[in-house]
Design a protein around this motif. Structure first.
Motif, PDB file in Angstrom:
ATOM      1  N   ILE A  22       0.850  -1.187   0.000  1.00  9.94           N
ATOM      2  CA  ILE A  22       0.000   0.000   0.000  1.00  9.94           C
ATOM      3  C   ILE A  22       0.887   1.238   0.000  1.00  9.94           C
ATOM      4  O   ILE A  22       1.854   1.319   0.766  1.00  9.94           O
ATOM      5  CB  ILE A  22      -0.889   0.051   1.256  1.00  9.94           C
ATOM      6  N   LYS A  35      -1.277   7.690  -2.948  1.00 12.33           N
ATOM      7  CA  LYS A  35      -1.423   8.062  -4.353  1.00 12.33           C
ATOM      8  C   LYS A  35      -0.510   9.258  -4.650  1.00 12.33           C
ATOM      9  O   LYS A  35      -0.447  10.205  -3.872  1.00 12.33           O
ATOM     10  CB  LYS A  35      -2.873   8.427  -4.663  1.00 12.33           C
ATOM     11  N   LYS A  38      -0.047   2.373   9.541  1.00 10.24           N
ATOM     12  CA  LYS A  38      -0.917   3.249   8.749  1.00 10.24           C
ATOM     13  C   LYS A  38      -0.625   4.724   9.037  1.00 10.24           C
ATOM     14  O   LYS A  38      -0.570   5.542   8.126  1.00 10.24           O
ATOM     15  CB  LYS A  38      -2.385   2.936   9.042  1.00 10.24           C
ATOM     16  N   LYS A  88       0.591   7.626   6.396  1.00  6.38           N
ATOM     17  CA  LYS A  88      -0.126   8.897   6.222  1.00  6.38           C
ATOM     18  C   LYS A  88       0.777  10.097   6.475  1.00  6.38           C
ATOM     19  O   LYS A  88       0.646  11.133   5.824  1.00  6.38           O
ATOM     20  CB  LYS A  88      -1.346   8.946   7.168  1.00  6.38           C
ATOM     21  N   ALA A 121      -5.427  -4.803   3.118  1.00  2.00           N
ATOM     22  CA  ALA A 121      -5.028  -3.720   2.216  1.00  2.00           C
ATOM     23  C   ALA A 121      -6.249  -3.096   1.541  1.00  2.00           C
ATOM     24  O   ALA A 121      -6.344  -1.869   1.421  1.00  2.00           O
ATOM     25  CB  ALA A 121      -4.055  -4.254   1.165  1.00  2.00           C
ATOM     26  N   THR A 144      -7.320   0.929   2.226  1.00  2.00           N
ATOM     27  CA  THR A 144      -7.378   1.905   1.134  1.00  2.00           C
ATOM     28  C   THR A 144      -8.795   2.390   0.849  1.00  2.00           C
ATOM     29  O   THR A 144      -8.982   3.486   0.318  1.00  2.00           O
ATOM     30  CB  THR A 144      -6.766   1.325  -0.152  1.00  2.00           C
ATOM     31  N   THR A 197      -7.829   6.778   2.591  1.00  2.00           N
ATOM     32  CA  THR A 197      -8.472   6.809   1.277  1.00  2.00           C
ATOM     33  C   THR A 197      -7.628   7.482   0.200  1.00  2.00           C
ATOM     34  O   THR A 197      -7.953   7.391  -0.986  1.00  2.00           O
ATOM     35  CB  THR A 197      -9.841   7.506   1.366  1.00  2.00           C
ATOM     36  N   ASP A 198      -6.540   8.165   0.600  1.00  2.19           N
ATOM     37  CA  ASP A 198      -5.646   8.721  -0.411  1.00  2.19           C
ATOM     38  C   ASP A 198      -4.490   7.765  -0.703  1.00  2.19           C
ATOM     39  O   ASP A 198      -3.471   8.145  -1.276  1.00  2.19           O
ATOM     40  CB  ASP A 198      -5.102  10.084   0.020  1.00  2.19           C
ATOM     41  N   ALA A 199      -4.669   6.499  -0.315  1.00  2.00           N
ATOM     42  CA  ALA A 199      -3.680   5.455  -0.596  1.00  2.00           C
ATOM     43  C   ALA A 199      -4.249   4.485  -1.619  1.00  2.00           C
ATOM     44  O   ALA A 199      -5.458   4.437  -1.854  1.00  2.00           O
ATOM     45  CB  ALA A 199      -3.307   4.711   0.678  1.00  2.00           C
ATOM     46  N   LYS A 200      -3.375   3.703  -2.221  1.00  2.00           N
ATOM     47  CA  LYS A 200      -3.778   2.713  -3.212  1.00  2.00           C
ATOM     48  C   LYS A 200      -3.000   1.422  -2.990  1.00  2.00           C
ATOM     49  O   LYS A 200      -1.944   1.420  -2.356  1.00  2.00           O
ATOM     50  CB  LYS A 200      -3.501   3.223  -4.626  1.00  2.00           C
ATOM     51  N   ILE A 201      -3.560   0.328  -3.507  1.00  2.00           N
ATOM     52  CA  ILE A 201      -2.831  -0.941  -3.503  1.00  2.00           C
ATOM     53  C   ILE A 201      -1.913  -0.941  -4.719  1.00  2.00           C
ATOM     54  O   ILE A 201      -2.373  -0.913  -5.860  1.00  2.00           O
ATOM     55  CB  ILE A 201      -3.787  -2.140  -3.544  1.00  2.00           C
TER      56      ILE A 201
END
Length: 294
Positions: free
Chosen positions: A151, A154, A204, A208, A222, A226, A231-235
């Motif tokens: 993770i 973005k 986490k 962040k 994961a 996300t 929520t501003d993360a991606k796999i």
């Protein structure tokens, strides 16, 4: 390993049956039913509701706190919701213990498979079966096949990774004692030492806050992180299984426990009659695929 309402969960933790069939917390370890039997004396009678449990007439089940989604719901293992809560109660039922006879106990992740006598009958907490851990505890046969995933935020440099090689110059983090951490140290082998956290919540937060470039967790976790927590993360992607056989989560028992063969038989029966697949579909379904990092 970690906690949300039904809509985010469905959008998140989700993993297709096909994905999982190929799929925390040591490099991936093959699991064989033969190795899941008790390492001690032959198990006593598996007469329903009459096992040699820690408390007569009760079944004591342990997990970590907090209890995260999608494995548990609302941080309450006893509510029967979430994949592992549902599996635990299904196993209990097979053993002859209804919901009122199940007692939940909080045990830290690492302590569950550390050497020493256990205070629980079995622990369920995304613990991967491994030869190293079998030196200290017994495992049931696997109740879930899993892959590990990366993770990243973005727009960050880690978000652009498409291969294992792309991860090697990044700062990666994972929870202590997990398969996730072993994948970093044993498979990725980054130039910088991996950041190790006591809990996934800490990992986490580090992601962040930009303290690490990426973190590694099991794939269902994961998806949840996300979709509902960062929520501003991606796999970025998932790792292939190493060694041919899938990494599996197993129930943890005392070394040489008389209950091991009974619990293993219950897990095997739930797999064979489709119960595990049904629970998986309910709590870990609807996942979008994640690219494989090679």
């Amino acid at each position: 390993m970690h906690p949300a309402p039904r809509t985010p969960r469905r959008a998140v933790a989700a993993v297709t049956v096909a994905l999982l069939a190929t799929a925390v917390g040591c490099a991936p370890q093959p699991e064989e039913k033969a190795s899941a039997t008790s390492s001690g004396p032959a198990a006593k009678s598996c007469a329903k509701g009459k096992l040699a449990t820690k408390t007569s007439g009760k079944l004591t089940i342990a997990t970590d706190e907090p209890a995260y989604e999608p494995w548990f719901k609302d941080g309450k293992p006893a509510n029967g919701q979430g994949f592992e809560s549902a599996v635990a109660y299904a196993v209990a039922k097979r053993l002859g213990y209804d919901k009122s006879a199940v007692v939940w106990q909080s045990v830290p992740f690492n302590k569950a498979f550390a050497p020493g006598v256990k205070s629980f009958d079995f622990d369920i907490n995304q613990v991967s079966i491994s030869d190293e851990r079998k030196k200290a505890v017994d495992f049931s046969s696997g109740y879930y096949d899993v892959r590990q995933a990366v993770i990243a935020l973005k727009g960050g440099k880690a978000a652009r990774a498409t291969s294992i090689a792309d991860l090697r110059d990044l700062e990666l983090g994972a929870q202590v004692g997990t398969t996730s951490l072993e994948y970093i140290t044993g498979l990725v082998k980054p130039a910088r030492q991996a950041a190790v956290f006591g809990k996934n919540d800490q990992a986490k937060s580090a992601l962040k806050n930009g303290q690490v470039d990426a973190v590694v967790t099991d794939l269902p976790t994961a998806f949840y992180i996300t979709a509902a927590e960062v929520t501003d993360a991606k796999i970025v992607g998932q790792f292939e299984n190493q060694g041919g056989a899938p990494e599996q989560f197993g129930l943890v028992l005392d070394k040489g426990s008389a209950l091991t063969s009974c619990v293993t038989a219950a897990v095997d029966a739930l797999r064979e009659d489709g119960t595990l697949a049904g629970i998986e579909k309910q709590w870990l379904s609807d996942a979008v695929d994640a690219p494989v990092l090679k």
